[in-house]
Scaffold this motif. Structure first.
Motif, short mmCIF file in Angstrom:
data_model
loop_
_atom_site.label_atom_id
_atom_site.label_comp_id
_atom_site.label_asym_id
_atom_site.label_seq_id
_atom_site.Cartn_x
_atom_site.Cartn_y
_atom_site.Cartn_z
N ALA A 28 -10.17 -4.58 -10.68
CA ALA A 28 -8.73 -4.52 -10.44
C ALA A 28 -8.43 -3.81 -9.12
O ALA A 28 -7.57 -4.25 -8.34
CB ALA A 28 -8.05 -3.79 -11.59
N GLU A 29 -9.14 -2.74 -8.86
CA GLU A 29 -8.95 -2.00 -7.60
C GLU A 29 -9.32 -2.87 -6.40
O GLU A 29 -8.63 -2.86 -5.37
CB GLU A 29 -9.78 -0.72 -7.62
N SER A 30 -10.40 -3.64 -6.53
CA SER A 30 -10.81 -4.54 -5.44
C SER A 30 -9.74 -5.61 -5.18
O SER A 30 -9.42 -5.92 -4.02
CB SER A 30 -12.14 -5.22 -5.78
N LEU A 31 -9.18 -6.16 -6.25
CA LEU A 31 -8.15 -7.19 -6.09
C LEU A 31 -6.91 -6.62 -5.42
O LEU A 31 -6.29 -7.28 -4.57
CB LEU A 31 -7.79 -7.78 -7.46
N CYS A 32 -6.54 -5.41 -5.80
CA CYS A 32 -5.37 -4.77 -5.17
C CYS A 32 -5.62 -4.52 -3.69
O CYS A 32 -4.73 -4.74 -2.85
CB CYS A 32 -5.05 -3.46 -5.89
N ARG A 33 -6.83 -4.11 -3.37
CA ARG A 33 -7.14 -3.83 -1.97
C ARG A 33 -7.15 -5.12 -1.15
O ARG A 33 -6.62 -5.18 -0.04
CB ARG A 33 -8.51 -3.14 -1.88
N ALA A 38 -0.47 -3.59 -5.48
CA ALA A 38 -1.01 -2.81 -6.60
C ALA A 38 -0.50 -3.36 -7.92
O ALA A 38 -0.13 -2.63 -8.84
CB ALA A 38 -0.62 -1.34 -6.45
N SER A 39 -0.49 -4.69 -8.02
CA SER A 39 0.17 -5.31 -9.17
C SER A 39 -0.78 -5.84 -10.23
O SER A 39 -0.35 -6.50 -11.17
CB SER A 39 1.07 -6.46 -8.69
N VAL A 40 -2.08 -5.60 -10.10
CA VAL A 40 -3.02 -6.03 -11.13
C VAL A 40 -3.76 -4.79 -11.65
O VAL A 40 -4.12 -3.89 -10.87
CB VAL A 40 -4.02 -7.08 -10.61
N THR A 41 -3.93 -4.73 -12.96
CA THR A 41 -4.54 -3.57 -13.60
C THR A 41 -5.76 -3.99 -14.40
O THR A 41 -6.03 -5.18 -14.60
CB THR A 41 -3.55 -2.89 -14.56
N ARG A 42 -6.48 -2.98 -14.89
CA ARG A 42 -7.63 -3.24 -15.74
C ARG A 42 -7.23 -4.06 -16.97
O ARG A 42 -7.99 -4.90 -17.45
CB ARG A 42 -8.26 -1.91 -16.18
N HIS A 43 -6.03 -3.79 -17.49
CA HIS A 43 -5.57 -4.49 -18.69
C HIS A 43 -5.39 -5.98 -18.42
O HIS A 43 -5.65 -6.82 -19.31
CB HIS A 43 -4.26 -3.87 -19.18
#
Length: 411
Positions: A28-33, A38-43
């Motif tokens: 999720a952190e990679s996708l946001c970067r 910052a709109s995608v989370t682990r969930h």
């Protein structure tokens, strides 16, 4: 309810993430970067992997984060949504990765303190695998299903709870793969297709860990055959091709002939007549190869006669009865009568081919023999083929021999 295609995509995506050595949070952190938001989370990652949602706008970022070709991910996501996205056929490696997600793995030993086992134990397990295959020839699948899964569970437990040399470990893993294959085959014949798929996937993991590519191809091809015969023709074709590619050109002659026969059948069911015929010819060529590696024990039943039967099945499906009928009649005239299920199945194709050849009386007699055998040896496959035969005979109900068969067996 989450459908099968979405579940498969979720497992596929989870496997790609694990191969990239990322947790759901890290992905999720990679996708946001990558996306600058910052709109995608682990969930959200978790929902994708459970098949609850299929990523859309995130496909490009996923491609970069997981180091997977964009078109590969787009094709898999489109398939999960039930859409047609096929600018080019998937490669065999892509198909194997997609249809056999590594959600079941057999890695290194979980214990290093168990009892020590050696070559004699490995040989005994190999004998049990072959015994199970021989049992499948003469015991109905519904009676063999539970014992087969007990054998599979016991084999896995033996591997995980003992210590052994690397060579013995490979031998044990190979036997697990073989037991998983015949267990999957038994489950499929009993109509338990989900159980069969799980057994095949476990076997894939074991065979890969053992470095036995021929066995990997056999397991993948077995699942491809199930997909082909249960309404998933295109999926079956993709996986059959992948199985052939996975085993490689140096596979033993009998094994390669078997893989090619499965490609031929998958093409037939998918409506691809010419590729099916080419694959049949290649199967016979493979069988005749000189200097091939010795065939593995699991290929004991593959023979020129079995290739002829597949030829005839393909001819029947392609409505070429003048080619199918004499071939089936010749093979069945000397077929082992103790293999009741296979004999019934092959008679079912002969009955259908005889109807196509406008020989309803002979078709009715063949159907009677097939249905009598099926009653003695229950099988989900023979039951389905029996329904096909009766449906094929129905337009000839005014023929007395046909009417008698229909009235006797239609219920």
């Amino acid at each position: 309810m989450i459908n099968e295609k979405r579940q498969r995509f979720g497992l596929y995506l989870a496997g790609l993430r694990r191969n990239a050595h990322k947790s759901q949070r890290q992905l999720a952190e990679s996708l946001c970067r990558i996306s600058g938001t910052a709109s995608v989370t682990r969930h959200e990652i978790s929902r994708w992997e459970r098949g609850e949602r299929i990523p859309d706008v995130w496909i490009s970022a996923l491609s970069e984060a997981l180091d997977v070709p964009l078109q590969t991910l787009e094709r898999a996501a489109a398939h999960a949504r039930g859409e047609d996205f096929s600018p080019e056929a998937p490669s065999p490696a892509e198909a194997l990765s997609y249809f056999l997600p590594e959600d079941v793995e057999l890695g290194p030993l979980a214990s290093s303190t168990g009892r020590r086992v050696g070559t004699s134990t490995a040989a005994a397990l190999a004998d049990r695998a072959h015994g199970l295959r021989l049992g499948d020839d003469v015991i109905a699948s519904r009676d063999l299903l539970a014992p087969a899964f007990r054998e599979l569970d016991g084999a896995v437990q033996l591997y995980r709870e003992t210590t052994h040399s690397e060579q013995t470990g490979r031998s044990l893993l190979g036997s697990i793969g073989e037991i998983a294959q015949i267990t999957g085959w038994i489950a499929s014949d009993a109509g338990q297709h989900d159980q069969a798929a799980r057994a095949y996937r476990l076997g894939i993991s074991a065979a890969r860990e053992a470095g036995d590519l021929a066995l990997v191809g056999h397991l993948a091809g077995s699942l491809a055959y199930q997909l082909t015969n249960t309404g998933h023709e295109e999926d079956g074709l993709s996986l059959a091709r992948a199985a052939l590619e996975e085993a490689g050109p140096d596979a033993p002659a009998k094994a390669r002939a078997l893989y090619l026969d499965r490609v031929a059948w998958a093409n037939t069911k998918a409506g691809n007549a010419q590729p099916a015929m080419r694959a049949l010819a290649q199967a016979h060529e493979a069988m005749d190869e000189e200097g091939s590696r010795e065939a593995p024990d699991w290929a004991y039943w593959v023979s020129p006669e079995e290739l002829d039967v597949m030829d005839a099945r393909v001819f029947t499906e392609l409505h070429k009865p003048l080619r199918a009928v004499p071939l089936l009649q010749e093979v069945l005239s000397r077929y082992d009568s103790t293999r009741t299920r296979e004999l019934a199945l092959y008679l079912s194709w002969l009955a259908v081919a005889l109807v196509d050849a406008n020989e309803p009386e002979e078709a009715a007699e063949t159907a009677r023999r097939m249905l009598d055998l099926s009653a003695r040896f229950p099988s989900d496959r023979t039951a389905k083929r029996g329904r096909v035969v009766l449906t094929k005979l129905e337009p000839y109900r005014d023929v007395p021999e046909v009417r008698e068969v229909l009235d006797t067996y239609a219920a």
